[in-house]
Structure formats: C-alpha cells, structure tokens
Design a protein around this motif. Structure first.
Motif, PDB file in Angstrom:
ATOM      1  N   UNK A  78       4.685   7.020   1.254  1.00  0.00           N
ATOM      2  CA  UNK A  78       4.925   6.112   2.373  1.00  0.00           C
ATOM      3  C   UNK A  78       4.374   4.747   1.981  1.00  0.00           C
ATOM      4  N   UNK A  79       5.224   3.717   2.082  1.00  0.00           N
ATOM      5  CA  UNK A  79       4.898   2.378   1.587  1.00  0.00           C
ATOM      6  C   UNK A  79       4.792   1.395   2.743  1.00  0.00           C
ATOM      7  N   UNK A  80       3.726   0.584   2.726  1.00  0.00           N
ATOM      8  CA  UNK A  80       3.548  -0.427   3.767  1.00  0.00           C
ATOM      9  C   UNK A  80       3.232  -1.773   3.134  1.00  0.00           C
ATOM     10  N   UNK A  81       3.531  -2.840   3.882  1.00  0.00           N
ATOM     11  CA  UNK A  81       3.090  -4.190   3.568  1.00  0.00           C
ATOM     12  C   UNK A  81       2.062  -4.554   4.622  1.00  0.00           C
TER      13      UNK A  81
ATOM     14  N   UNK B  82       0.849  -1.191   0.000  1.00  0.00           N
ATOM     15  CA  UNK B  82       0.000   0.000   0.000  1.00  0.00           C
ATOM     16  C   UNK B  82       0.884   1.240   0.000  1.00  0.00           C
ATOM     17  N   UNK B  83       0.591   2.158  -0.914  1.00  0.00           N
ATOM     18  CA  UNK B  83       1.328   3.424  -0.984  1.00  0.00           C
ATOM     19  C   UNK B  83       0.378   4.585  -0.713  1.00  0.00           C
ATOM     20  N   UNK B  84       0.856   5.503   0.121  1.00  0.00           N
ATOM     21  CA  UNK B  84       0.064   6.690   0.444  1.00  0.00           C
ATOM     22  C   UNK B  84       0.935   7.928   0.314  1.00  0.00           C
ATOM     23  N   UNK B  85       0.400   8.966  -0.308  1.00  0.00           N
ATOM     24  CA  UNK B  85       1.175  10.202  -0.408  1.00  0.00           C
ATOM     25  C   UNK B  85       1.226  10.908   0.942  1.00  0.00           C
TER      26      UNK B  85
ATOM     27  N   UNK C 153       8.651  13.610   9.424  1.00  0.00           N
ATOM     28  CA  UNK C 153       9.378  14.725   8.826  1.00  0.00           C
ATOM     29  C   UNK C 153      10.473  14.295   7.887  1.00  0.00           C
ATOM     30  N   UNK C 154      10.792  12.988   7.883  1.00  0.00           N
ATOM     31  CA  UNK C 154      11.825  12.456   6.989  1.00  0.00           C
ATOM     32  C   UNK C 154      11.183  11.636   5.878  1.00  0.00           C
ATOM     33  N   UNK C 155      11.803  11.623   4.700  1.00  0.00           N
ATOM     34  CA  UNK C 155      11.286  10.773   3.627  1.00  0.00           C
ATOM     35  C   UNK C 155      11.523   9.303   3.930  1.00  0.00           C
TER      36      UNK C 155
END
Length: 358
Positions: A315-318, A306-309, A338-340
C-alpha cells in the motif's frame, strides 16, 4: 496562551474588528493566531449568532442522516478539506470515544477530543449561513458542518431543537500544551523497527507498530530505509510541489485517489477523481463539485512516498509534514479493503518519484 488572552472580551472584540478592517478577507482561524488567542475565544466575542450545543456530539452526528446534503470542513494549519454530501449511518464505538461514517461522507472522529459545540449563524450580506462548529478543550476548531441550499431545512431545524443547550455555561478552556517533541533517533532500535514494518499485514496496524517501537511517525520514515520510504523534493523550477504534481498526474490519467486530512479530533477522507485544479500563491486548490481542497504548500516542509506491506499487497501513500513534524495530508490510490492497490496509482507514484526524488 499569551497574556493578551486574559484581556477583557470587549477589548478582544475591538481588536478583531480593527484587524478585519485592515484585512477584510481574514479567516477567523488566522485572526485568532494573529491575536494570540484560540478560535473559540474569538468566536465567543460575538454579541449574537453563537448558541451552545449539548455535549452529545456522537448522538448528534448519528442523527445527521435525515438532514440531507451538508458541507463538512476539517482542517489543520496547512490544509483545508471540504466535502459536500449526506451523512450515512454514522456510528459511535469505543465506549463513545470514537465514531465513523463510511460513504460519500467518510470520517473517523475522536470524540474524546470534542469538548464544545456551537450553532453559528453568520450574515454574509445576502443570507444567514448556519453551521455546527466543534472545538477541543483548548479552543481549537476541530470540525464544522455547514447547512447548504440542498439541506432539508425542516430536518436541520428539528436537529437543532434536539441539541441546542439553553443552560450551558461559558467554556473553561485549558492552556494549550507544548507540542510533543520528536523521538531521539538514537534511542530507536532500527533493526526491530524495520523488522516490524516488513511484517505489517494491515495499514490500520501501523500506529500500533510505531507505538510498540517507541517512535513517532516522522522519525520512523527517516529510519526505516529506502525499501519503504522515498523522500521527495520540489521541482528544479522550485514551483511545483509534490502535491501539485500528483494532482496534475491524477487529473490527466483519471486515476481515482483518496485524500486524508486531519487534526487531533478527526480525519476526513475524499475518494474519487479530481478535475479543477488551481494554484493561488502558496495555496494549491482542488475546486470540484462535492470536494474542495486548499493546501498551503509553503507550510508543508517534507514530502515522502511511503510503502507498507499488507495482506492485500503493498500500500503506497504520499505524505506531507509541517515544520513540527506533524502529518497534515496523506494521499492514496482509491481502494476498498480486501482489494490490491491499483496499478494506475502505483504508476503515478513511480512517475512522481522519478521526477522529484531527493
């Protein structure tokens, strides 16, 4: 609950004892499921070693700092998450409904779900093991805190002196409600959902976005489209789950990850690197110092990337879901607000997708 739950307590205790003779290693949660009762009902059949705590659970957690290292355990039916560390400045917010600790112990606690707490003393054959155990109004175990060899015994005993309740009456457990049904996908405005998803600025706004679009999380993943969500499948050998794969990759590359596991009362988080991985039957395990994970992957039906802006970038999650469509485990790359997101984590997820894309 089934009618079995209303039988005399002695009968339930006898039946539990019979079950343990047949299955000596059976955990109390699984025994309760087999006997058709809640874990709390089963726990309270013990003649001794179970003492109630005052219903001041937020204050108790705030006072855990001085106790030193403890092992905290949060689980759902598919995943067990254990961290051994020291509480640091647990704080209560939301008029006492919520609490959190951020540090080596990282938890988000929904205190309005915590109805009962107990000091539980168990004789393991060599030592007496003490734990604080917390339950919902339905008798569901939400969270457990175990005393360890590194715990400050004097501070632990002082804590108990402040929070043991000698006047508590027997709990009045509520019937377990029916599980919430999934939203009918035909009732969702998919264009509005996709538009709102694309405008997210903070992953913490995700639940509000779902609520605004009147859609549950699992259904939203099916509808939002491949730009944001990839569904995964097991390997061709039907041995490797996505969890096995991502943990093995993270170990090999030394990519730091975050592992979230929760239930209605709490979300517990680990952040760091994993090393000792072990598959035992249906269970995938992490057995590291300070962090243990036990995931019954047979009970995790669906896996998604799952990717969310966000204002920090994508931000990418499994995410793993059980047969009821409930999320039971989530993995991220280790990241501070605050960090990428780390490029290492993004690469590991891309490798996972290329090998396990449905």
């Amino acid at each position: 609950m089934e009618a079995i739950a209303t039988k005399p307590e002695s009968s339930l205790a006898q039946r539990w004892n019979t079950l343990l003779q047949e299955q000596p290693k059976l955990r109390i949660r699984n025994a309760a499921q087999q006997l058709g009762v809640s874990e709390l009902e089963l726990l309270l059949t013990r003649d001794q070693g179970v003492r109630p705590l005052r219903h001041e659970f937020g204050a108790l957690l705030c006072d855990m700092d001085d106790v030193g290292d403890v092992m905290i355990l949060t689980r759902n039916d598919q995943v067990v998450h254990e961290v051994t560390a020291t509480f640091n400045q647990f704080k209560v917010a939301g008029k006492g409904a919520m609490g959190l600790a951020v540090g080596d112990i990282d938890v988000r606690v929904f205190l309005n779900q915590w109805a009962y707490g107990y000091l539980v003393t168990e004789n393991t054959g060599q030592i007496n093991r003490e734990s604080l155990q917390f339950f919902s109004t339905y008798g569901l175990a939400l969270h457990k805190i175990y005393k360890t060899e590194a715990t400050d015994s004097a501070a632990w005993d002082a804590l108990l002196g402040n929070y043991l309740d000698n006047s508590s009456t027997a709990p009045q457990l509520a019937p377990v409600p029916a599980k919430a049904s999934r939203v009918d996908a035909n009732t969702v405005d998919v264009d509005a959902l996709r538009n709102d998803w694309a405008k997210l600025k903070d992953v913490h706004h995700f639940h509000a976005m779902l609520k605004r679009n009147k859609v549950d999380r699992r259904t939203a993943l099916e509808l939002v489209g491949s730009e944001w969500v990839t569904r995964l499948k097991p390997s061709a050998q039907d041995v490797l789950s996505p969890l096995d794969a991502i943990l093995a990759q993270a170990k090999a590359s030394q990519c730091a990850i975050m592992v979230f596991v929760g239930n209605p009362g709490i979300v517990q988080i680990f952040a760091g690197k994993v090393d000792r991985l072990m598959r035992t039957g249906p269970w995938m395990n992490v057995l590291d110092k300070g962090f243990n994970l036990h995931a019954n992957t047979d009970g995790i039906k669906d896996w998604f990337v799952v990717r969310r802006p966000s204002s920090d970038g994508t931000i990418t999650s499994l995410e793993g879901y059980n047969t009821d469509g409930e999320i039971v485990i989530t993995l991220f790359g280790d990241r501070k607000p605050g960090n990428p997101e780390s490029a290492d984590w993004q690469r590991e997820v891309e490798v996972l997708e290329s090998s396990l894309c449905a």
